[in-house]
Scaffold this motif. Structure first.
Motif, PDB file in Angstrom:
ATOM      1  N   ASN A 247       0.920  -1.130   0.120  1.00  0.00           N
ATOM      2  CA  ASN A 247      -0.043  -0.095   0.058  1.00  0.00           C
ATOM      3  C   ASN A 247       0.834   1.185  -0.070  1.00  0.00           C
ATOM      4  O   ASN A 247       1.855   1.387   0.504  1.00  0.00           O
ATOM      5  N   ALA A 248       0.211   2.278  -0.657  1.00  0.00           N
ATOM      6  CA  ALA A 248       0.908   3.600  -0.605  1.00  0.00           C
ATOM      7  C   ALA A 248      -0.037   4.746  -0.702  1.00  0.00           C
ATOM      8  O   ALA A 248      -1.219   4.249  -1.126  1.00  0.00           O
ATOM      9  N   THR A 249      -0.003   5.900  -0.188  1.00  0.00           N
ATOM     10  CA  THR A 249      -0.733   7.059  -0.096  1.00  0.00           C
ATOM     11  C   THR A 249      -0.084   8.227  -0.499  1.00  0.00           C
ATOM     12  O   THR A 249       1.089   8.466  -0.065  1.00  0.00           O
ATOM     13  N   ILE A 250      -0.551   8.981  -1.594  1.00  0.00           N
ATOM     14  CA  ILE A 250      -0.220   9.894  -2.124  1.00  0.00           C
ATOM     15  C   ILE A 250      -0.578  11.420  -1.186  1.00  0.00           C
ATOM     16  O   ILE A 250      -1.613  11.322  -0.890  1.00  0.00           O
ATOM     17  N   TRP A 251       0.460  12.150  -1.172  1.00  0.00           N
ATOM     18  CA  TRP A 251       0.236  13.526  -0.415  1.00  0.00           C
ATOM     19  C   TRP A 251       0.537  14.654  -0.802  1.00  0.00           C
ATOM     20  O   TRP A 251       1.672  14.641  -1.905  1.00  0.00           O
ATOM     21  N   ASP A 252       0.112  15.654  -0.480  1.00  0.00           N
ATOM     22  CA  ASP A 252       0.868  17.049  -0.918  1.00  0.00           C
ATOM     23  C   ASP A 252       0.902  17.307  -2.310  1.00  0.00           C
ATOM     24  O   ASP A 252       1.666  17.831  -2.671  1.00  0.00           O
ATOM     25  N   VAL A 253       0.166  17.086  -3.009  1.00  0.00           N
ATOM     26  CA  VAL A 253       0.005  17.410  -4.544  1.00  0.00           C
ATOM     27  C   VAL A 253      -0.032  18.892  -4.870  1.00  0.00           C
ATOM     28  O   VAL A 253      -1.235  19.160  -4.425  1.00  0.00           O
ATOM     29  N   VAL A 254       0.843  19.765  -5.084  1.00  0.00           N
ATOM     30  CA  VAL A 254       0.648  21.232  -5.360  1.00  0.00           C
ATOM     31  C   VAL A 254       1.370  21.445  -6.659  1.00  0.00           C
ATOM     32  O   VAL A 254       2.600  21.019  -6.639  1.00  0.00           O
ATOM     33  N   ILE A 255       0.971  22.536  -7.475  1.00  0.00           N
ATOM     34  CA  ILE A 255       1.262  23.107  -8.370  1.00  0.00           C
ATOM     35  C   ILE A 255       1.306  24.496  -8.163  1.00  0.00           C
ATOM     36  O   ILE A 255      -0.006  24.897  -7.923  1.00  0.00           O
ATOM     37  N   HIS A 256       2.164  25.287  -8.314  1.00  0.00           N
ATOM     38  CA  HIS A 256       2.193  26.876  -8.357  1.00  0.00           C
ATOM     39  C   HIS A 256       1.011  27.314  -9.221  1.00  0.00           C
ATOM     40  O   HIS A 256       0.864  26.843 -10.418  1.00  0.00           O
ATOM     41  N   PRO A 257       0.446  28.245  -8.845  1.00  0.00           N
ATOM     42  CA  PRO A 257      -0.726  28.932  -9.611  1.00  0.00           C
ATOM     43  C   PRO A 257      -0.557  29.142 -10.955  1.00  0.00           C
ATOM     44  O   PRO A 257      -1.406  29.137 -12.001  1.00  0.00           O
TER      45      PRO A 257
ATOM     46  N   ILE B 224       3.865  -1.813  -5.742  1.00  0.00           N
ATOM     47  CA  ILE B 224       2.887  -1.372  -4.716  1.00  0.00           C
ATOM     48  C   ILE B 224       1.668  -1.757  -5.600  1.00  0.00           C
ATOM     49  O   ILE B 224       1.385  -1.297  -6.632  1.00  0.00           O
ATOM     50  N   THR B 225       0.663  -2.237  -4.838  1.00  0.00           N
ATOM     51  CA  THR B 225      -0.765  -2.771  -5.615  1.00  0.00           C
ATOM     52  C   THR B 225      -1.599  -1.819  -5.451  1.00  0.00           C
ATOM     53  O   THR B 225      -2.677  -1.605  -6.124  1.00  0.00           O
ATOM     54  N   THR B 226      -1.794  -1.129  -4.015  1.00  0.00           N
ATOM     55  CA  THR B 226      -2.949  -0.433  -3.731  1.00  0.00           C
ATOM     56  C   THR B 226      -2.374   1.268  -3.514  1.00  0.00           C
ATOM     57  O   THR B 226      -1.552   1.480  -2.612  1.00  0.00           O
ATOM     58  N   ILE B 227      -3.010   2.077  -4.424  1.00  0.00           N
ATOM     59  CA  ILE B 227      -2.343   3.496  -4.118  1.00  0.00           C
ATOM     60  C   ILE B 227      -3.729   4.449  -3.872  1.00  0.00           C
ATOM     61  O   ILE B 227      -4.708   4.287  -4.652  1.00  0.00           O
ATOM     62  N   THR B 228      -3.657   5.119  -2.637  1.00  0.00           N
ATOM     63  CA  THR B 228      -4.901   5.752  -2.415  1.00  0.00           C
ATOM     64  C   THR B 228      -4.117   7.092  -2.117  1.00  0.00           C
ATOM     65  O   THR B 228      -3.220   7.588  -2.030  1.00  0.00           O
ATOM     66  N   LEU B 229      -5.579   8.198  -2.035  1.00  0.00           N
ATOM     67  CA  LEU B 229      -5.142   9.558  -1.667  1.00  0.00           C
ATOM     68  C   LEU B 229      -6.438   9.889  -1.048  1.00  0.00           C
ATOM     69  O   LEU B 229      -7.468   9.582  -1.319  1.00  0.00           O
ATOM     70  N   PHE B 230      -6.093  11.339  -0.621  1.00  0.00           N
ATOM     71  CA  PHE B 230      -7.304  12.019   0.010  1.00  0.00           C
ATOM     72  C   PHE B 230      -7.423  13.292  -0.958  1.00  0.00           C
ATOM     73  O   PHE B 230      -6.443  14.045  -1.167  1.00  0.00           O
ATOM     74  N   ALA B 231      -8.675  13.586  -1.251  1.00  0.00           N
ATOM     75  CA  ALA B 231      -8.878  14.701  -2.341  1.00  0.00           C
ATOM     76  C   ALA B 231     -10.195  15.713  -1.694  1.00  0.00           C
ATOM     77  O   ALA B 231     -11.018  15.156  -1.455  1.00  0.00           O
ATOM     78  N   ASP B 232      -9.873  17.035  -1.888  1.00  0.00           N
ATOM     79  CA  ASP B 232     -10.919  17.932  -1.615  1.00  0.00           C
ATOM     80  C   ASP B 232     -11.965  17.846  -2.851  1.00  0.00           C
ATOM     81  O   ASP B 232     -11.599  17.239  -3.909  1.00  0.00           O
ATOM     82  N   PRO B 233     -12.973  18.162  -2.522  1.00  0.00           N
ATOM     83  CA  PRO B 233     -14.383  17.956  -3.518  1.00  0.00           C
ATOM     84  C   PRO B 233     -13.834  18.621  -5.056  1.00  0.00           C
ATOM     85  O   PRO B 233     -14.025  18.244  -5.911  1.00  0.00           O
ATOM     86  N   GLU B 234     -13.249  19.904  -4.814  1.00  0.00           N
ATOM     87  CA  GLU B 234     -12.867  20.719  -6.118  1.00  0.00           C
ATOM     88  C   GLU B 234     -11.941  19.820  -6.899  1.00  0.00           C
ATOM     89  O   GLU B 234     -11.626  20.289  -8.150  1.00  0.00           O
ATOM     90  N   VAL B 235     -11.190  18.904  -6.424  1.00  0.00           N
ATOM     91  CA  VAL B 235     -10.209  18.397  -7.339  1.00  0.00           C
ATOM     92  C   VAL B 235     -10.422  16.727  -7.888  1.00  0.00           C
ATOM     93  O   VAL B 235      -9.482  15.988  -8.228  1.00  0.00           O
ATOM     94  N   LEU B 236     -11.650  16.469  -7.188  1.00  0.00           N
ATOM     95  CA  LEU B 236     -11.957  15.058  -7.426  1.00  0.00           C
ATOM     96  C   LEU B 236     -12.000  14.527  -8.870  1.00  0.00           C
ATOM     97  O   LEU B 236     -11.408  13.493  -9.646  1.00  0.00           O
ATOM     98  N   SER B 237     -12.567  15.647 -10.097  1.00  0.00           N
ATOM     99  CA  SER B 237     -12.367  15.226 -11.205  1.00  0.00           C
ATOM    100  C   SER B 237     -11.019  15.016 -11.909  1.00  0.00           C
ATOM    101  O   SER B 237     -10.778  14.224 -12.860  1.00  0.00           O
ATOM    102  N   PHE B 238     -10.270  15.917 -11.280  1.00  0.00           N
ATOM    103  CA  PHE B 238      -8.674  15.680 -11.920  1.00  0.00           C
ATOM    104  C   PHE B 238      -8.205  14.394 -11.524  1.00  0.00           C
ATOM    105  O   PHE B 238      -7.521  13.677 -12.331  1.00  0.00           O
ATOM    106  N   TYR B 239      -8.477  13.823 -10.002  1.00  0.00           N
ATOM    107  CA  TYR B 239      -7.981  12.632  -9.879  1.00  0.00           C
ATOM    108  C   TYR B 239      -8.680  11.443 -10.642  1.00  0.00           C
ATOM    109  O   TYR B 239      -8.105  10.394 -11.073  1.00  0.00           O
ATOM    110  N   LYS B 240      -9.858  11.555 -10.848  1.00  0.00           N
ATOM    111  CA  LYS B 240     -10.938  10.527 -11.656  1.00  0.00           C
ATOM    112  C   LYS B 240     -10.347  10.550 -12.865  1.00  0.00           C
ATOM    113  O   LYS B 240      -9.974   9.511 -13.626  1.00  0.00           O
ATOM    114  N   ASN B 241     -10.116  11.649 -13.695  1.00  0.00           N
ATOM    115  CA  ASN B 241      -9.244  11.773 -14.943  1.00  0.00           C
ATOM    116  C   ASN B 241      -8.041  11.165 -15.016  1.00  0.00           C
ATOM    117  O   ASN B 241      -7.398  10.537 -16.210  1.00  0.00           O
TER     118      ASN B 241
END
Length: 175
Positions: free
Chosen positions: A106-116, A140-157
């Protein structure tokens, strides 16, 4: 000799932070940004300037975290991916993401940030895809992350799914 080494042998901004680091590679060469030609580099080094990271997080309005704890989080991360703008005038951290892992399943992705100034150009996708690639190479077979509602479509894509069996995650917070 890598592109990285060639670039810095002829550059005015030679920096110990970047010099001869095999964990860095040119991503985008000679693009126009704000009337200046820049290069963008991707790095998987954990050697991150904490002040630069704090400035990047400030640029998107994130709540400040104690730098001492950020340093520990980076040190204990499974991997780090960063993006840097390199020009004749400056080196600038413009993107960052990290992952933690149990080093087996397992792994979890954190702190994804791009300068505006660089959002909407595909760089966030590059960061996340690089992390996924590196995690898959580590089997690693399971990758998770936590996302704010406004970026859900980004991660779904990028291929992430909301838990198809409903929310099974639970959280504990201090009261």
């Amino acid at each position: 000799m890598t592109l990285w080494t060639l670039f810095f042998k002829n550059s005015k901004i030679l920096s110990e932070q970047f010099d001869k680091d095999p964990k860095k590679m040119m991503l985008i060469n000679n693009i126009q940004h704000k009337n200046e030609i820049i290069n963008i580099y991707l790095s998987t080094s954990k050697n991150i300037n904490l002040s630069d990271l704090e400035k990047l997080c400030d640029s998107v309005g994130w709540i400040r975290r104690p730098l001492k704890k950020v340093k520990i989080a980076i040190k204990n991360s499974f991997l780090i991916v960063s993006l840097f703008q390199i020009s004749e005038r400056e080196n600038k951290l413009i993107g960052f993401a990290r992952a933690t892992s149990d080093y087996a399943f397992n792994a979890t992705i954190w702190d994804v940030v791009i300068h505006p100034e660089f959002q909407g150009k595909g760089l966030g996708s590059i960061l996340v895809n690089q992390i996924i690639k590196d995690l898959r190479e580590a089997e690693i077979t399971t990758i998770t992350l936590f996302a704010d509602p406004e970026v859900l479509s980004f991660y779904k894509n990028l291929g992430f799914l909301s838990d198809p069996n409903g929310i099974r995650g639970m959280f504990w917070y201090p009261k």
